[in-house]
Enzyme design. Sequence first.
Site, PDB file in Angstrom:
ATOM      1  N   LYS A 182      -4.159   2.208   4.056  1.00 19.16           N
ATOM      2  CA  LYS A 182      -2.999   1.653   4.749  1.00 19.16           C
ATOM      3  C   LYS A 182      -2.803   2.275   6.136  1.00 19.16           C
ATOM      4  CE  LYS A 182      -0.616  -0.279   0.826  1.00 19.16           C
ATOM      5  NZ  LYS A 182      -1.616   0.028  -0.227  1.00 19.16           N
TER       6      LYS A 182
HETATM    7  C1  LIG Z   1      -2.317  -0.799  -1.048  1.00 22.17           C
HETATM    8  C2  LIG Z   1      -3.547  -0.342  -1.721  1.00 22.17           C
HETATM    9  C3  LIG Z   1      -4.439  -1.247  -2.343  1.00 22.17           C
HETATM   10  C4  LIG Z   1      -4.154  -2.745  -2.439  1.00 22.17           C
HETATM   11  O1  LIG Z   1      -4.186  -3.399  -1.208  1.00 22.17           O
HETATM   12  P1  LIG Z   1      -3.492  -4.821  -1.031  1.00 22.17           P
HETATM   13  O2  LIG Z   1      -3.561  -5.099   0.422  1.00 22.17           O
HETATM   14  O3  LIG Z   1      -2.079  -4.657  -1.521  1.00 22.17           O
HETATM   15  O4  LIG Z   1      -4.245  -5.791  -1.855  1.00 22.17           O
HETATM   16  C5  LIG Z   1      -5.593  -0.749  -2.905  1.00 22.17           C
HETATM   17  N1  LIG Z   1      -5.865   0.576  -2.903  1.00 22.17           N
HETATM   18  C6  LIG Z   1      -5.036   1.472  -2.328  1.00 22.17           C
HETATM   19  C7  LIG Z   1      -5.394   2.909  -2.372  1.00 22.17           C
HETATM   20  C8  LIG Z   1      -3.855   1.051  -1.714  1.00 22.17           C
HETATM   21  O5  LIG Z   1      -3.035   1.950  -1.161  1.00 22.17           O
END
Ligand SMILES: *Cc1c(COP(=O)(O)O)cnc(C)c1O
Length: 464
Positions: A110
């Site tokens: 993120k």
């Molecule tokens: C947010 C997140 C995901 C999922 O991503 P999306 O965009 O919500 O599908 C997968 N792995 C980690 C470590 C995350 O923080």
Amino acid sequence: MEYISTRGEMSKIKFKDTVFEGLAPDGGLILPEKIPQLSEREIEKLKKLNYQELALEIFKYYVSDIPENELIEIIQRAYANFRARDITPIIKIGDIYILELFHGPTWAFKDIALQFLGVLFEKLLLETGKKINILGATSGDTGSAAIYGVKGKKNIAIFILHPYKRVSQVQALMMTTVADPNVFNLAIKGTFDDCQAIVKTIFMDLNFKRKYNLTAINSINWARVMAQIVYYFWAYFRVTEIEKVEQVRIAVPTGNFGDIFAGYLAKRMLGDKRIEKLILATNENDILYRFVNYGDYSVTTVKPTISPSMDIQIASNFERYLYYFYNEDSNKVKEAMEKFVKEKALKFSEEEIKRVQEDFFSERVTEKETYKMIKDFYEKTGYILDPHTAVGVRAGFRFKENYPMICLATAHPAKFPDTVSKALGFEIDLPEEIEKFFSLPQRYEVLPADIEKVKEFINQKAIQ
Ligand SMILES: *Cc1c(COP(=O)(O)O)cnc(C)c1O
């Protein structure tokens, strides 16, 4: 490029107008009015660029209201704090490729979008003289990445609620050790659902919202999706260069469909099935798996798992895909979403499932399989997967066939030391940079799960 709503009832807006928005005013999600189709020559040109240069070229397709020199500066600043020169390095481990997306300040993917968004926020706010207060609830990843995105930025304060003593220790520390005066951690005596409910209710108080320019940081923000397109191109170029082939498959650990939707856009931009398939990996919260395999998009209750950032009930970015699935027919999207709200389920025909499977295959991975994947992969290769990445890798193996398989590593294993150590049967070492969090002073406010108390706190501390 101008932007539209999936539900077709918003007049077109420019990129800058999307940046502070979540939902479009008609309740839909914001999308570019068309997906750029790259020519062979344009693709050739992109191959030679480093990550930041590539980001610039991709953003230029979508951003027509920020001058190039400013965009360059935003990108440089956004990725200045990454620990890897390549930003998202790709490495071959055994017979798959791992795209490491966890070299940002909070050790999860993120950061790639939220570091960019934070710089963009500050820049646009300085242009207009506006100030915002960001309010959000977190069970882990998003909150810390949002805090690191905006800490120390001008004209922004951020208030993040987390359930007191109910987030993992490393995740709590990443948030509460931030010393910048514009960051406020509220540890709520309650559950994550209590935190979310408080935030939701506060956002519904329109006077309060307006007074403080309350802003959400959520995964439906267009700029976040856009920032994520870049690494799909990056990975595609690196792997096809090494493998001397034209096609790859990419496995994506999926929750809210934000990451994999960026992959879908990259797939469409590249055309000709260069990204031959996206492999949508879910944990036991499997609404998207059921959609891809059985045409069953129906709500069940959330099950907490060892890959918590993928524990979702509905996928907030799914409507964006539906828009393309229905050949850009907003009326059909609106109809479907209204039906979904009423019936909590959408059903798709065999023929429709086939159409979905032209772009996506999907696998659902249980907790037991995730533990086993972490252990087996380590024993075979010496590489330690985090639980989210392990879900993706397991799905990747299932659908590898003869394609080079790129698996997105969305978090570093040290963010989930308990789960990973349990899987491996020994305590994993934490990197020094994460170890360091344990000795820093923490700063947070413990509050009851009481809307008025939270509002009172914001009243005192908000930037105006
Ligand atoms: C947010 C997140 C995901 C999922 O991503 P999306 O965009 O919500 O599908 C997968 N792995 C980690 C470590 C995350 O923080």
